[in-house]
Enzyme design. Structure first.
Site, PDB file in Angstrom:
ATOM      1  N   ALA A 112       3.690   6.778  -1.668  1.00  0.00           N
ATOM      2  CA  ALA A 112       4.899   7.289  -2.314  1.00  0.00           C
ATOM      3  C   ALA A 112       4.557   8.119  -3.551  1.00  0.00           C
ATOM      4  CB  ALA A 112       5.813   6.122  -2.692  1.00  0.00           C
ATOM      5  N   PRO A 170       0.815  -1.230   0.000  1.00  0.00           N
ATOM      6  CA  PRO A 170       0.000   0.000   0.000  1.00  0.00           C
ATOM      7  C   PRO A 170       0.838   1.265   0.000  1.00  0.00           C
ATOM      8  CG  PRO A 170      -0.112  -1.112   2.139  1.00  0.00           C
ATOM      9  CD  PRO A 170       0.538  -2.062   1.188  1.00  0.00           C
ATOM     10  N   LYS A 171       2.120   1.131   0.295  1.00  0.00           N
ATOM     11  CA  LYS A 171       2.996   2.308   0.303  1.00  0.00           C
ATOM     12  C   LYS A 171       3.215   2.865  -1.101  1.00  0.00           C
ATOM     13  CE  LYS A 171       3.625   2.283   4.745  1.00  0.00           C
ATOM     14  NZ  LYS A 171       3.034   3.345   5.597  1.00  0.00           N
ATOM     15  N   ASP A 172       2.888   2.074  -2.131  1.00  0.00           N
ATOM     16  CA  ASP A 172       2.952   2.604  -3.497  1.00  0.00           C
ATOM     17  C   ASP A 172       2.061   3.832  -3.641  1.00  0.00           C
ATOM     18  OD1 ASP A 172       4.665   0.616  -4.241  1.00  0.00           O
ATOM     19  OD2 ASP A 172       3.289  -0.399  -5.609  1.00  0.00           O
TER      20      ASP A 172
END
Length: 446
Positions: A132, A127-129
């Site tokens: 970012a 989920p950090k995509d």
């Protein structure tokens, strides 16, 4: 001897005569047929076309078969249907991850436990995509980043955000510099190196220390900007405090969950590291879509983190914070990616919308991770296992048939040297699974 005295001979002779007569009649009709056809067409007022007559055929005339090529029309029909848009770059492969039912957990609880497969995001596989990409876009809009001039993105992270940033930095024309604790799994730092990022592994330290990995990343960004001779800039992404974090989930993850469930969702369960996921989704579902009363938001918190107590009791405190009781200087757990002992702006953004919290032990997380492999073929990391334990715990306190959504953050391949190594050392790979509720020690909640 007359033929009347021999019926069989008479019958055979009659058949032979009929056969010969049939042949002669057929041959005669073959030559006579064109004349009949000509007379018929004259009577109908149509011109006779000898090419259409078939003197060699013993059958009545049949209109010639016309072969049609439907290939062109089929292709034209396909063109008339609007194709789905083709993603632009790797960043176009972020979001719209599947939501699927975890069968074994649903059967064990009598509820419908759904998992958002965030490990299928196309850049960094977590989920950090989303976070970012949103941080980079906002920085570009504010002039803090300019592609193609040597600008570098700095971040302090335990791994996943760094991986997403390193991937997207290359795709968007930047460099990446990652500061991370040296007690995180080596798979993450190795992957960061292969993605072209500079990695600085540091000893875990309290957030008040300038040597804390987040504070060190901030310092490195300032040093870059101050010393750069090529006019390049150092940008500190600041995932813990940047509002681009929770906004990414408010604008995308939350709407996707609402659409995929048709708004039929009774609980949302997630852990918190920066707090962006749980806050962003809670804000969208409860405030934007008006599910204030219908939806229960539950925090999944690992050992050593203070967020459980903050939600349950309003005080940021953990027993492992007592003097002399901590094994290390960060959160006292083998779980990576979630759990923290301070309040971030991202967590605070949605904290008032969190209804409950579940404390998950390392052993419960390890047992759940192994259960998911054995029963569902799902191989995930430690934070995903914590989420699933909390989802089961929440389901046991809700009416049968309730719909609970949780997050599967990343693949277990990033946790081999630490979390999954501990699973093996604990003998859980050969452990008899039995009943899930007994396995997790949750019988008292039924």
């Amino acid at each position: 001897m007359s033929m009347s005295n021999h019926p069989k001979a008479y019958g055979a002779a009659a058949i032979s005569v009929a056969f010969v007569a049939g042949i002669l009649l057929t041959l005669g009709f073959k030559d006579f047929y064109p004349d009949l056809e000509r007379r018929y067409q004259r009577r109908k007022g149509q011109p006779f076309n000898r090419a259409d007559s078939r003197p060699g055929s013993t059958y009545l005339p049949v209109p010639p078969v016309k072969l049609e090529d439907h290939t062109r029309s089929a292709r034209q029909s396909a063109v008339s249907i609007a194709p789905p848009p083709i993603p632009e770059g790797i960043e176009g492969c972020i979001g719209n991850t599947p939501l699927f039912k975890i069968r074994s957990l649903s059967e064990a609880t009598g509820c419908i436990i759904l998992a958002k497969a965030e490990f299928l995001n196309g850049a960094g596989g977590s989920p950090k995509d989303r976070v970012a990409l949103n941080m980079i876009r906002m920085a570009e809009e504010e002039g803090l980043l300019t592609p193609g001039q040597g600008d570098t993105i700095y971040e302090g992270t335990v791994g996943s955000t760094g991986i997403s940033l390193a991937t997207l930095a290359r795709a968007k024309g930047y460099k990446a510099y990652i500061c991370m604790p040296n007690d995180q799994s080596t798979e993450k730092s190795d992957l960061l190196h292969h993605l072209g990022a500079t990695v600085e592994r540091v000893t875990p330290a309290p957030i008040t220390s300038t040597e804390h990995f987040v504070n060190l990343a901030r310092t490195r960004a300032k040093e870059h900007t101050a010393s750069a001779e090529d006019n390049s800039k150092g940008f500190f992404a600041d995932q813990f405090e940047s509002m681009a974090n929770y906004r990414a989930h408010f604008e995308a993850t939350g709407p996707e969950i609402f659409e995929q469930t048709g708004g039929h969702i009774d609980a949302f369960v997630a852990g918190a590291g920066t707090g962006g996921t749980i806050s962003g989704v809670a804000l969208f579902l409860k405030q934007q879509m008006g599910l204030i009363k219908e939806l229960k938001v539950v925090l999944a918190d690992p050992e050593g983190s203070g967020l459980y107590n903050k939600v349950k009791h309003g005080v940021m405190f953990s027993n492992t914070e007592k003097e002399g009781t901590r094994r290390r200087q960060q959160v006292d757990t083998i779980v990576e990616g979630i759990g923290i002992n301070r309040l971030t702006q991202n967590f605070e953004a949605g904290r008032e919308l969190i209804d409950d919290a579940v404390k998950v032990t390392d052993l419960q997380a390890m047992k759940m991770a192994r259960w998911l492999v054995e029963k569902d073929g799902i191989f995930v990391g430690s934070s995903s296992a914590v989420n699933c334990v909390a989802a089961v715990s929440a389901a046991l306190q809700m009416p049968k048939g309730s719909r609970i959504v949780t997050i599967l953050c990343d693949s277990g391949t990033r946790h081999l040297s630490k979390f999954w190594k501990k699973v093996a050392e604990a003998g859980l790979e050969d452990y008899e699974q039995g009943d899930l509720i007994d396995l997790l020690g949750l019988k008292n909640q039924i």
